[in-house]
Design a protein around this motif. Structure first.
Motif, PDB file in Angstrom:
ATOM      1  N   ASN A  29       0.828  -1.205   0.000  1.00 10.00           N
ATOM      2  CA  ASN A  29       0.000   0.000   0.000  1.00 10.00           C
ATOM      3  C   ASN A  29       0.864   1.259   0.000  1.00 10.00           C
ATOM      4  O   ASN A  29       0.612   2.196  -0.758  1.00 10.00           O
ATOM      5  N   THR A  30       1.907   1.260   0.803  1.00  9.46           N
ATOM      6  CA  THR A  30       2.800   2.415   0.895  1.00  9.46           C
ATOM      7  C   THR A  30       3.594   2.602  -0.393  1.00  9.46           C
ATOM      8  O   THR A  30       3.656   3.703  -0.949  1.00  9.46           O
ATOM      9  N   MET A  31       4.216   1.533  -0.883  1.00 11.44           N
ATOM     10  CA  MET A  31       5.062   1.633  -2.073  1.00 11.44           C
ATOM     11  C   MET A  31       4.271   1.993  -3.325  1.00 11.44           C
ATOM     12  O   MET A  31       4.721   2.813  -4.131  1.00 11.44           O
ATOM     13  N   THR A  80      -6.553  -5.509  -4.136  1.00 11.60           N
ATOM     14  CA  THR A  80      -7.657  -6.266  -3.531  1.00 11.60           C
ATOM     15  C   THR A  80      -8.922  -5.437  -3.414  1.00 11.60           C
ATOM     16  O   THR A  80     -10.023  -6.000  -3.376  1.00 11.60           O
ATOM     17  N   ALA A  81      -8.798  -4.120  -3.349  1.00 15.95           N
ATOM     18  CA  ALA A  81      -9.968  -3.243  -3.255  1.00 15.95           C
ATOM     19  C   ALA A  81      -9.582  -1.851  -3.721  1.00 15.95           C
ATOM     20  O   ALA A  81      -8.454  -1.415  -3.524  1.00 15.95           O
ATOM     21  N   SER A  82     -10.533  -1.179  -4.340  1.00 17.67           N
ATOM     22  CA  SER A  82     -10.258   0.192  -4.749  1.00 17.67           C
ATOM     23  C   SER A  82     -11.541   1.010  -4.737  1.00 17.67           C
ATOM     24  O   SER A  82     -12.621   0.511  -4.996  1.00 17.67           O
ATOM     25  N   SER A  83     -11.366   2.241  -4.379  1.00 18.36           N
ATOM     26  CA  SER A  83     -12.406   3.255  -4.454  1.00 18.36           C
ATOM     27  C   SER A  83     -11.670   4.534  -4.815  1.00 18.36           C
ATOM     28  O   SER A  83     -10.437   4.568  -4.756  1.00 18.36           O
ATOM     29  N   ARG A 128      -6.068  -0.543  -2.260  1.00 15.31           N
ATOM     30  CA  ARG A 128      -5.603  -1.476  -1.229  1.00 15.31           C
ATOM     31  C   ARG A 128      -4.983  -2.691  -1.897  1.00 15.31           C
ATOM     32  O   ARG A 128      -5.580  -3.295  -2.789  1.00 15.31           O
ATOM     33  N   TYR A 129      -3.789  -3.065  -1.397  1.00 14.68           N
ATOM     34  CA  TYR A 129      -3.020  -4.152  -1.995  1.00 14.68           C
ATOM     35  C   TYR A 129      -2.700  -5.237  -0.982  1.00 14.68           C
ATOM     36  O   TYR A 129      -2.545  -4.962   0.209  1.00 14.68           O
ATOM     37  N   GLU A 130      -2.546  -6.440  -1.507  1.00 13.22           N
ATOM     38  CA  GLU A 130      -2.056  -7.573  -0.726  1.00 13.22           C
ATOM     39  C   GLU A 130      -0.636  -7.848  -1.210  1.00 13.22           C
ATOM     40  O   GLU A 130      -0.383  -7.878  -2.423  1.00 13.22           O
ATOM     41  N   GLY A 131       0.293  -8.061  -0.264  1.00 10.75           N
ATOM     42  CA  GLY A 131       1.673  -8.322  -0.621  1.00 10.75           C
ATOM     43  C   GLY A 131       2.066  -9.766  -0.387  1.00 10.75           C
ATOM     44  O   GLY A 131       1.634 -10.385   0.578  1.00 10.75           O
TER      45      GLY A 131
END
Length: 145
Positions: A53-55, A111-114, A119-122
């Motif tokens: 999410n940060t990167m 995994t999710a976006s608005s 939002r990401y899964e690593g």
């Protein structure tokens, strides 16, 4: 006539260099620099969702929309450049300018976006990667797989 030929040759040369990503594009980033921004993180060994999410946000891959998938390579750029000296293999697009190597990576999957919120899964691993290389000397310009 000679001037027209010279101008045509200069235009063709410039277009070739632009196509190879070896000259800076209008937004100030070569293909090599873009590859580094999107795929190289030699200082971290991140494998978490927080890392992704940060990167993804700090590296500019959440605007104007969320990038679906991205891989960060956890090796120094010299080691990644060395992959370009391995034998050529076929890229997904059919070109023969890809090269393979084994490196530590973090794969980030959306995994999710608005609006304004990606939002990401690593997931971290040590695996086989394929990168496209161009130029003289050869440098990485595209992450193929």
């Amino acid at each position: 006539m000679a001037l027209q030929k010279t101008l045509s040759l200069l235009l063709l040369s410039l277009l070739t260099l632009l196509g190879l990503g070896l000259v800076q594009l209008s937004y100030g980033e070569t293909m090599y620099e873009r590859f580094q921004r999107q795929h190289v993180d030699s200082k971290q060994r991140g494998v978490t969702s927080l890392y992704c999410n940060t990167m993804m946000q700090t590296r500019g891959m959440t605007r104007p929309r969320c990038k679906q998938f991205n891989t960060f390579i956890h090796a120094d750029i010299g080691a990644i450049n060395n992959i370009c000296s391995t034998p050529n293999i076929r890229c997904k697009n059919g070109r023969m300018n890809c090269h393979a190597g084994i490196v530590r990576v973090t794969d980030c999957r959306l995994t999710a976006s608005s609006p304004q919120n990606c939002r990401y899964e690593g997931r971290g691993s040590f695996r086989h990667v394929v990168i496209a290389c161009e130029g003289n000397p050869l440098v990485p310009v595209h992450f193929d797989s």
